[in-house]
Enzyme design. Structure first.
Site, PDB file in Angstrom:
ATOM      1  N   HIS A 196       2.975  -0.108  15.578  1.00 44.50           N
ATOM      2  CA  HIS A 196       3.928  -1.175  15.875  1.00 44.50           C
ATOM      3  C   HIS A 196       5.190  -0.985  15.054  1.00 44.50           C
ATOM      4  O   HIS A 196       5.215  -0.248  14.071  1.00 44.50           O
ATOM      5  CB  HIS A 196       3.324  -2.552  15.582  1.00 44.50           C
ATOM      6  CG  HIS A 196       2.935  -2.754  14.148  1.00 44.50           C
ATOM      7  ND1 HIS A 196       1.770  -2.264  13.609  1.00 44.50           N
ATOM      8  CD2 HIS A 196       3.564  -3.390  13.116  1.00 44.50           C
ATOM      9  CE1 HIS A 196       1.693  -2.588  12.335  1.00 44.50           C
ATOM     10  NE2 HIS A 196       2.776  -3.272  11.997  1.00 44.50           N
ATOM     11  N   GLN A 228       4.658   2.073  12.321  1.00 44.81           N
ATOM     12  CA  GLN A 228       3.608   2.098  11.310  1.00 44.81           C
ATOM     13  C   GLN A 228       2.268   1.665  11.865  1.00 44.81           C
ATOM     14  O   GLN A 228       2.176   1.030  12.918  1.00 44.81           O
ATOM     15  CB  GLN A 228       3.994   1.208  10.130  1.00 44.81           C
ATOM     16  CG  GLN A 228       4.300  -0.225  10.497  1.00 44.81           C
ATOM     17  CD  GLN A 228       4.926  -0.973   9.333  1.00 44.81           C
ATOM     18  OE1 GLN A 228       4.217  -1.660   8.595  1.00 44.81           O
ATOM     19  NE2 GLN A 228       6.238  -0.853   9.178  1.00 44.81           N
ATOM     20  N   GLU A 284      -1.964  -8.533  10.304  1.00 46.82           N
ATOM     21  CA  GLU A 284      -0.776  -9.378  10.156  1.00 46.82           C
ATOM     22  C   GLU A 284      -0.477 -10.113  11.448  1.00 46.82           C
ATOM     23  O   GLU A 284      -0.890  -9.700  12.541  1.00 46.82           O
ATOM     24  CB  GLU A 284       0.435  -8.550   9.712  1.00 46.82           C
ATOM     25  CG  GLU A 284       0.818  -7.434  10.649  1.00 46.82           C
ATOM     26  CD  GLU A 284       1.889  -6.521  10.050  1.00 46.82           C
ATOM     27  OE1 GLU A 284       2.898  -6.284  10.730  1.00 46.82           O
ATOM     28  OE2 GLU A 284       1.692  -6.043   8.917  1.00 46.82           O
ATOM     29  N   HIS A 335      -1.731   0.296  10.163  1.00 48.26           N
ATOM     30  CA  HIS A 335      -2.480  -0.114   8.980  1.00 48.26           C
ATOM     31  C   HIS A 335      -3.949   0.274   9.137  1.00 48.26           C
ATOM     32  O   HIS A 335      -4.495   0.233  10.244  1.00 48.26           O
ATOM     33  CB  HIS A 335      -2.363  -1.624   8.765  1.00 48.26           C
ATOM     34  CG  HIS A 335      -0.954  -2.107   8.686  1.00 48.26           C
ATOM     35  ND1 HIS A 335      -0.037  -1.570   7.804  1.00 48.26           N
ATOM     36  CD2 HIS A 335      -0.284  -3.047   9.390  1.00 48.26           C
ATOM     37  CE1 HIS A 335       1.128  -2.189   7.955  1.00 48.26           C
ATOM     38  NE2 HIS A 335       1.004  -3.072   8.916  1.00 48.26           N
ATOM     39  N   ARG A 391       3.060   5.596   8.099  1.00 52.00           N
ATOM     40  CA  ARG A 391       4.250   5.587   8.933  1.00 52.00           C
ATOM     41  C   ARG A 391       4.230   6.741   9.932  1.00 52.00           C
ATOM     42  O   ARG A 391       3.683   7.805   9.651  1.00 52.00           O
ATOM     43  CB  ARG A 391       5.506   5.657   8.062  1.00 52.00           C
ATOM     44  CG  ARG A 391       5.668   4.413   7.200  1.00 52.00           C
ATOM     45  CD  ARG A 391       6.850   4.500   6.254  1.00 52.00           C
ATOM     46  NE  ARG A 391       7.031   3.236   5.548  1.00 52.00           N
ATOM     47  CZ  ARG A 391       6.372   2.892   4.442  1.00 52.00           C
ATOM     48  NH1 ARG A 391       5.496   3.745   3.915  1.00 52.00           N
ATOM     49  NH2 ARG A 391       6.575   1.730   3.880  1.00 52.00           N
TER      50      ARG A 391
END
Length: 416
Positions: free
Chosen positions: A266, A101, A138, A103, A285
């Site tokens: 990642h 995925q 994240e 972001h 994804r």
């Protein structure tokens, strides 16, 4: 009666199929259900908020924040981020690979959300990508051995890996990576593998057999190939396997961390860790998943920089707290090792404490102490401190907002 400065959190568990049935129960001391327990969520995300112990019993944290944002978040946090907790804290337990995925940036998220709203795509539609307007940086910190894929490997190294696999499907890829700039080659390879020239199950099975051969033979690519081969067995026939081969394989030891910024492809392969992120659901994804893959959208947000990922170690902040460096403004993660004498915690911002080992205790004058055994967490209300923290042999993780600089945990002092 004044609100207490801290309260126990009750946290929902997400039963995603890739989750471990035992890792989270083992940490929290609860019996396994037999079903996968992938993530324990600590926070106020509207899809699965924690509940907070209060005078009227447990109440959803997002609802309590809605009723009193200044009291639960603090006026400064509300001014910076609006009336919502800007981070989501998790325990993550993977028994098999999560989806590959990426972001988006905040600007990409806002544009994508507006576009899908204008096209009338329902928020819960399987093909919906942007479920909010925010980005999703994240940070993951391993609690034991932890495997991940992170960022594109240097092109020359990937070419050598593909040569070692010696699969006809991959030979042109290796040649292209040797002869052209990665920023030109990698987008084309992703598009070919996921859409235009998607490999068949037989070709993917050939790749998996070669991965197993290289893993068994030893050498510089053995560990990475073993990880890729496990993912291939877990998602048979998934073309995301080819995309995975382009990414760095990373093995973290307990206490090591990775920071994932926008655009970095990642996937987490297996292991138990604490994860802290901006409170967003935006994920594009690129394989190892039965879910929708938007190839054009993926290519638009992916960063095609190559290089080895930076593995983070916590940096000492004061005698009982180490901090993991990150540029994210929404969150900050640190690790605490309190002792027998009470460490003084100032509370300028909303905070969540998670105990992962030993037993810790929170205390403040005029309020009942709160014990935190392994797996227990507490919400600390801003502006209500200072709060004392004790716990010989305990280990805790502390989640709060990022810059501007936050007050740390002070020198141990007497409990009075």
């Amino acid at each position: 009666m004044p609100l207490p400065p801290f309260a126990l959190l009750h946290n929902p568990v997400r039963p995603y199929a890739w989750g471990s049935p035992t890792a989270i129960p083992a940490l929290t001391g609860t019996p396994p259900t037999g079903a996968p327990q992938a993530e324990l969520w600590m926070g106020a995300h509207p899809s699965a908020p924690s509940t907070l112990d209060g005078p009227d019993g447990p109440q959803p944290l997002d609802e309590l924040i809605r009723q009193d944002p200044d009291g639960l978040l603090g006026p400064g946090t509300v001014r910076r981020f609006g009336p919502a907790l800007p981070f989501l804290f998790k325990l993550l337990a993977a028994d098999r690979a999560l989806s590959l995925q990426v972001h988006p940036t905040r600007a990409q998220a806002a544009a994508g959300y507006a576009d899908e709203e204008a096209r009338g795509i329902p928020l819960d539609a399987p093909r919906r990508i942007y479920r909010d307007r925010e980005h999703k940086p994240e940070l993951i910190c391993a609690l034991g051995e932890f495997e991940a894929l992170c960022g594109f490997r240097p092109a020359a190294d990937t070419a050598r890996l593909l040569d070692a696999l010696a699969v006809p499907l991959l030979a042109p890829w290796a040649e292209a990576l040797r002869g052209r700039h990665p920023a030109e080659v990698l987008p084309a390879l992703l598009r070919r593998s996921l859409a235009e020239d998607r490999p068949g199950r037989g070709q993917l099975a050939d790749v998996n057999r070669s991965l197993q051969r290289v893993a068994a033979a030893g050498g510089p690519f053995a560990e990475a190939c073993a990880g890729y081969a496990r993912a291939a067995d877990e998602y048979p026939g998934d073309p995301g396997l080819i995309a995975a081969l382009l990414l760095n394989h990373v093995r973290l030891r307990a206490g090591q961390a990775l920071y994932l910024d926008a655009g970095v492809p990642h996937a987490y392969l297996r292991g138990l860790g604490v994860e802290l992120m901006a409170s967003s659901d935006n994920v594009l994804r690129c394989g190892l998943t039965p879910k929708h893959v938007d190839v054009d959208g993926l290519l638009a947000v992916t960063s095609f920089r190559t290089g080895e990922p930076r593995v983070l170690a916590a940096l000492p902040r004061d005698p009982v707290e180490d901090e993991f460096p990150s540029p994210a403004e929404e969150f900050r993660l640190s690790r605490l090792h309190p002792g027998a004498a009470a460490a003084r915690m100032e509370l300028p911002t909303p905070q969540i404490l998670l105990c992962v080992a030993g037993r810790a205790r929170l205390h403040a004058p005029g309020f009942a102490d709160l014990d935190l055994p392994p797996g227990a967490s507490a919400y600390l209300r801003p502006g209500a401190g200072p709060v004392g923290l004790t716990g010989p042999g305990a280990e805790l993780f502390r989640a709060t907002t990022g810059a501007p600089a936050q007050a740390g945990v002070g020198q141990p002092n007497s409990r009075s």
